[in-house]
Design an enzyme around this catalytic site. Structure first.
Site, PDB file in Angstrom:
ATOM      1  N   GLU A 125       7.376  -4.324  -3.706  1.00 11.74           N
ATOM      2  CA  GLU A 125       7.283  -5.188  -4.875  1.00 11.74           C
ATOM      3  C   GLU A 125       5.862  -5.693  -5.019  1.00 11.74           C
ATOM      4  O   GLU A 125       5.168  -5.901  -4.021  1.00 11.74           O
ATOM      5  CB  GLU A 125       8.276  -6.339  -4.807  1.00 11.74           C
ATOM      6  N   VAL A 163      -6.389  -3.214   1.552  1.00  8.71           N
ATOM      7  CA  VAL A 163      -7.602  -2.491   1.927  1.00  8.71           C
ATOM      8  C   VAL A 163      -8.707  -3.546   2.032  1.00  8.71           C
ATOM      9  O   VAL A 163      -8.782  -4.459   1.193  1.00  8.71           O
ATOM     10  CB  VAL A 163      -7.950  -1.424   0.855  1.00  8.71           C
ATOM     11  N   TYR A 184       0.246   2.542  -7.126  1.00 11.30           N
ATOM     12  CA  TYR A 184       1.594   3.071  -6.896  1.00 11.30           C
ATOM     13  C   TYR A 184       2.061   3.948  -8.058  1.00 11.30           C
ATOM     14  O   TYR A 184       2.721   4.964  -7.848  1.00 11.30           O
ATOM     15  CB  TYR A 184       2.579   1.922  -6.652  1.00 11.30           C
ATOM     16  N   ASN A 188      -0.894  -7.801 -10.736  1.00 15.89           N
ATOM     17  CA  ASN A 188      -1.705  -7.025  -9.790  1.00 15.89           C
ATOM     18  C   ASN A 188      -1.900  -5.599 -10.319  1.00 15.89           C
ATOM     19  O   ASN A 188      -1.244  -4.645  -9.908  1.00 15.89           O
ATOM     20  CB  ASN A 188      -1.035  -7.007  -8.414  1.00 15.89           C
TER      21      ASN A 188
HETATM   22  C1  LIG Z   1      -4.361  -2.509  -4.368  1.00 17.70           C
HETATM   23  C2  LIG Z   1      -5.289  -1.992  -3.273  1.00 17.70           C
HETATM   24  C3  LIG Z   1      -4.490  -1.752  -2.008  1.00 17.70           C
HETATM   25  C4  LIG Z   1      -5.920  -0.658  -3.739  1.00 17.70           C
HETATM   26  O1  LIG Z   1      -6.674  -0.092  -2.660  1.00 17.70           O
HETATM   27  P1  LIG Z   1      -7.921   0.891  -2.915  1.00 17.70           P
HETATM   28  O2  LIG Z   1      -8.282   1.534  -1.631  1.00 17.70           O
HETATM   29  O3  LIG Z   1      -8.984   0.176  -3.642  1.00 17.70           O
HETATM   30  O4  LIG Z   1      -7.252   1.962  -3.894  1.00 17.70           O
HETATM   31  P2  LIG Z   1      -7.735   3.468  -4.139  1.00 17.70           P
HETATM   32  O5  LIG Z   1      -9.232   3.549  -4.054  1.00 17.70           O
HETATM   33  O6  LIG Z   1      -6.948   4.378  -3.282  1.00 17.70           O
HETATM   34  O7  LIG Z   1      -7.307   3.644  -5.665  1.00 17.70           O
HETATM   35  C5  LIG Z   1      -6.203   4.425  -6.064  1.00 17.70           C
HETATM   36  C6  LIG Z   1      -5.906   4.159  -7.541  1.00 17.70           C
HETATM   37  O8  LIG Z   1      -5.395   2.842  -7.703  1.00 17.70           O
HETATM   38  C7  LIG Z   1      -5.867   2.292  -8.949  1.00 17.70           C
HETATM   39  N1  LIG Z   1      -6.740   1.145  -8.690  1.00 17.70           N
HETATM   40  C8  LIG Z   1      -7.236   0.742  -7.489  1.00 17.70           C
HETATM   41  N2  LIG Z   1      -7.977  -0.375  -7.640  1.00 17.70           N
HETATM   42  C9  LIG Z   1      -7.954  -0.679  -8.959  1.00 17.70           C
HETATM   43  C10 LIG Z   1      -8.523  -1.723  -9.726  1.00 17.70           C
HETATM   44  N3  LIG Z   1      -9.279  -2.680  -9.169  1.00 17.70           N
HETATM   45  N4  LIG Z   1      -8.256  -1.740 -11.048  1.00 17.70           N
HETATM   46  C11 LIG Z   1      -7.492  -0.808 -11.643  1.00 17.70           C
HETATM   47  N5  LIG Z   1      -6.928   0.233 -10.954  1.00 17.70           N
HETATM   48  C12 LIG Z   1      -7.155   0.293  -9.627  1.00 17.70           C
HETATM   49  C13 LIG Z   1      -6.614   3.396  -9.629  1.00 17.70           C
HETATM   50  O9  LIG Z   1      -5.666   4.136 -10.391  1.00 17.70           O
HETATM   51  C14 LIG Z   1      -7.112   4.198  -8.444  1.00 17.70           C
HETATM   52  O10 LIG Z   1      -7.429   5.517  -8.739  1.00 17.70           O
HETATM   53  P3  LIG Z   1      -8.965   5.866  -9.191  1.00 17.70           P
HETATM   54  O11 LIG Z   1      -9.893   5.186  -8.229  1.00 17.70           O
HETATM   55  O12 LIG Z   1      -8.993   7.357  -9.097  1.00 17.70           O
HETATM   56  O13 LIG Z   1      -9.092   5.324 -10.570  1.00 17.70           O
HETATM   57  C15 LIG Z   1      -6.467  -2.989  -3.005  1.00 17.70           C
HETATM   58  O14 LIG Z   1      -7.031  -3.358  -4.239  1.00 17.70           O
HETATM   59  C16 LIG Z   1      -6.058  -4.235  -2.256  1.00 17.70           C
HETATM   60  O15 LIG Z   1      -6.069  -4.271  -1.024  1.00 17.70           O
HETATM   61  N6  LIG Z   1      -5.695  -5.319  -2.994  1.00 17.70           N
HETATM   62  C17 LIG Z   1      -5.310  -6.591  -2.396  1.00 17.70           C
HETATM   63  C18 LIG Z   1      -3.971  -6.503  -1.691  1.00 17.70           C
HETATM   64  C19 LIG Z   1      -2.866  -5.993  -2.597  1.00 17.70           C
HETATM   65  O16 LIG Z   1      -2.815  -6.282  -3.778  1.00 17.70           O
HETATM   66  N7  LIG Z   1      -1.966  -5.212  -2.009  1.00 17.70           N
HETATM   67  C20 LIG Z   1      -0.843  -4.593  -2.688  1.00 17.70           C
HETATM   68  C21 LIG Z   1       0.299  -5.541  -2.692  1.00 17.70           C
HETATM   69  S1  LIG Z   1       1.816  -4.651  -2.868  1.00 17.70           S
END
Ligand SMILES: CC(C)(COP(=O)(O)OP(=O)(O)OC[C@H]1O[C@@H](n2cnc3c(N)ncnc32)[C@H](O)[C@@H]1OP(=O)(O)O)[C@@H](O)C(=O)NCCC(=O)NCCS
Length: 149
Positions: free
Chosen positions: A103, A71, A115, A108
């Protein structure tokens, strides 16, 4: 309004830019290769501002692997990650895919929480799988038809 759709070749620069903030970013060539497949492999969430999230998938029979997903940093923690994964699960289910795998780096926390709250279980650990820095990989999986998450 946010739509879930297959990425377009014109999204290439945005995909590279969003992935540039991840721990192991893909090259532009790697993304460009995805557009050579017969079936779409890159899916995006598109808002009025453009692409805010993407996922790259591999489908083999009734299995799907999410091999890359991110994201845009300015759009995180607003439910886009959850919406994207839910959209992939829905699309896969209607196409007869029964199980989705991915994976993540052990450290992370954001991805593991994302997930985990979507009903994926941690099925296996691969010791020292990732490099720069060396880190375990956690394998996660979920059935597409599952009600939870
Ligand atoms: C992981 C990632 C995809 C999450 O995307 P996002 O749009 O921020 O996630 P969402 O807003 O849908 O969050 C869904 C849930 O995930 C968890 N979550 C998301 N970001 C989090 C953070 N920084 N710390 C802890 N929990 C987190 C929470 O449980 C959250 O629910 P909540 O907001 O109701 O507490 C994003 O941080 C990202 O792009 N990271 C870098 C790339 C990466 O790591 N990709 C995954 C590799 S498999």
């Amino acid at each position: 309004v946010i739509t879930f759709e297959a990425a377009r070749p014109s999204d290439l620069d945005t995909l590279v830019s969003i992935d540039g903030h991840s721990e192991t970013p893909w090259s532009e060539a790697a993304f460009r290769n995805e557009f050579k497949a017969d079936e779409p492999t890159v899916f995006v969430l598109r808002s009025a501002d453009g692409v805010v999230a993407f996922a790259v998938v591999r489908t083999l029979g009734s299995d799907m692997d999410i091999v890359n997903l991110a994201v845009a940093p300015d759009h995180r923690r607003r439910g886009h990650g959850r919406l994207l994964v839910r959209s992939l699960l829905g699309k896969s289910f209607t196409e007869g895919i029964t199980r989705v795998f991915l994976e993540v780096r052990a450290g992370n926390v954001a991805a593991r929480n994302l997930y985990g709250t979507l009903g994926f279980s941690e099925t296996q650990t691969r010791r020292g799988f990732y490099r720069n820095p060396t880190e375990d990989a956690i394998l996660m999986a979920r059935n597409t038809g599952q009600k939870t998450g």
